[in-house]
Design a protein around this motif. Structure first.
Motif: not given
Length: 103
Positions: A31-60
């Motif tokens: 969320l904070v990275v999205h505020d600062l740099f825009g882009g998209d918030i993505l997620c994926t499933r891990t053994s511990g549950g849902t994991h969130f990360y960012n996609l900015i200008d085509g880069r993870k």
């Protein structure tokens, strides 16, 4: 980021450890990275549950990847601010955002 993460910004609070400061900070950090740099918030499933990360200008950008001992099976599922916020709280988000702004 490790200087601004702590138990009071982790979700859940009791799962944070100073030896693994990124642990349980993916949603609030995305969320904070999205505020600062825009882009998209993505997620994926891990053994511990849902994991969130960012996609900015085509880069993870996954600033909390260090919390995992094994490689993450990124599937780049589109997510949203609402989904990431549901994994944390407005208070934790405001606190982390203020700490990042002050550093």
């Amino acid at each position: 980021m490790s200087q601004v993460w702590s138990a009071d910004t982790s979700s859940p609070t009791n799962a944070w450890s100073p030896t693994n400061p990124a642990q349980n900070h993916c949603s609030v950090t995305a969320l904070v990275v999205h505020d600062l740099f825009g882009g998209d918030i993505l997620c994926t499933r891990t053994s511990g549950g849902t994991h969130f990360y960012n996609l900015i200008d085509g880069r993870k950008w996954d600033l909390t990847v260090s919390q995992f001992a094994e490689p993450i099976p990124y599937d780049d599922t589109p997510s949203s601010r609402e989904a990431a916020m549901a994994d944390t709280s407005r208070e934790k988000y405001a606190l982390l955002k203020a700490r990042v702004g002050a550093s």
